[in-house]
Scaffold this active site. Sequence first.
Site: not given
Ligand SMILES: NC(=O)C1=CN([C@@H]2O[C@H](COP(=O)(O)OP(=O)(O)OC[C@H]3O[C@@H](n4cnc5c(N)ncnc54)[C@H](OP(=O)(O)O)[C@@H]3O)[C@@H](O)[C@H]2O)C=CC1
Ligand SMILES: O=C(CO)COP(=O)(O)O
Length: 295
Positions: A7-8, A58, A107, A109, A111, A161, A214, A218, A225
């Site tokens: 998951g990038a 997803f 926690g 964080s 990104a 949260k 957290d 947040t 977001r």
């Molecule tokens: N951003 C942050 O600061 C933080 C986020 N999180 C958590 O991490 C998780 C991911 O968030 P984040 O990385 O920020 O989200 P983004 O919106 O940055 O990226 C989400 C990624 O999910 C992938 N995706 C989308 N649809 C699908 C699908 N149907 N199946 C599989 N992969 C899919 C896509 O990659 P691709 O198209 O390559 O599949 C996409 O790049 C969330 O639960 C979020 O709450 C936790 C802490 C901090």
């Molecule tokens: O989980 C997160 C910070 O800890 C990221 O929060 P958002 O998904 O609201 O950007």
Amino acid sequence: MKMAVIGAGKWGQALYHAFSQKNDVVIHSRTPREIENFVSLDEALSREYQVMAIPAQFVRSWLEKYFEDRGQKILVAAKGIETATGAFLNDIYGEFVPQQRLAYISGPSFAAEVVQSLPTALMISSVNLELARTFSDALPNYIKGYISDDIIGAEVSGAYKNVIAIASGVCDGLGLGNNARAALISRGLVEMTRFGEAFGAHSETFLSLGGAGDLFLTASSTLSRNYRVGLGLAKGKKMDEILKELGEVAEGVGTSKALQKIAEKKGIYLPIASEVYAMIEKGKDPRQSVRDLLG
Ligand SMILES: NC(=O)C1=CN([C@@H]2O[C@H](COP(=O)(O)OP(=O)(O)OC[C@H]3O[C@@H](n4cnc5c(N)ncnc54)[C@H](OP(=O)(O)O)[C@@H]3O)[C@@H](O)[C@H]2O)C=CC1
Ligand SMILES: O=C(CO)COP(=O)(O)O
């Protein structure tokens, strides 16, 4: 350790940066990206330690379509409750892998700060404390890890949260002031604790990094977001416009729907979450939601 991040998105890339400081890490996602060490799904699944940053809504479809159990130890990095079923992530991953091989990272964080190697503290929860410690020891020196065995509390707080953050964005978007936001966050903490306890979570977990930590982060920053979804709602924007502008996942939207279903089914009083649901799903006027919450 030999690790793979799957998951990038923003969080996957941030964790890839972090774990790469001390470990041999590769990264994979559905959409190929120009990232060093971006590898095939097979190569990623062959790694002993996996970090799963696929958004909560997803996860099930991804596991059903792509996952192969090769004995991997998995760190779940998403935060959310599945809208369709009300399932927590430990329920979903637990259908594919024993909890002894699952851990959950949570926690305060953003990104955007983790990729800058800014000081951070996170919680790693598992029924297998040795596994939690292994993942914690793999964290870089700028991230302090804390261990917990309360996977329900960690999951509920990480997911809930996001819903309170939406409400906080509405509060600030309406210009209601610092008193109002502080009251909302405080009552939001009470509400998520009440919800978590209904599922056997430990109340003290909600005062930890994954809970209050957290939530404070947040619900108080435009880096969130979910907070920005609230700002959009306060400005009278429609959800599809808000999400299009966001261009990223806001887990609180799906989680608020899941919470509403669970609250109705189990009879749990969730006043703030239910107002967020009404604004998102029914287009309720945010000002009326505030009046109803103060009533
Ligand atoms: N951003 C942050 O600061 C933080 C986020 N999180 C958590 O991490 C998780 C991911 O968030 P984040 O990385 O920020 O989200 P983004 O919106 O940055 O990226 C989400 C990624 O999910 C992938 N995706 C989308 N649809 C699908 C699908 N149907 N199946 C599989 N992969 C899919 C896509 O990659 P691709 O198209 O390559 O599949 C996409 O790049 C969330 O639960 C979020 O709450 C936790 C802490 C901090
Ligand atoms: O989980 C997160 C910070 O800890 C990221 O929060 P958002 O998904 O609201 O950007």
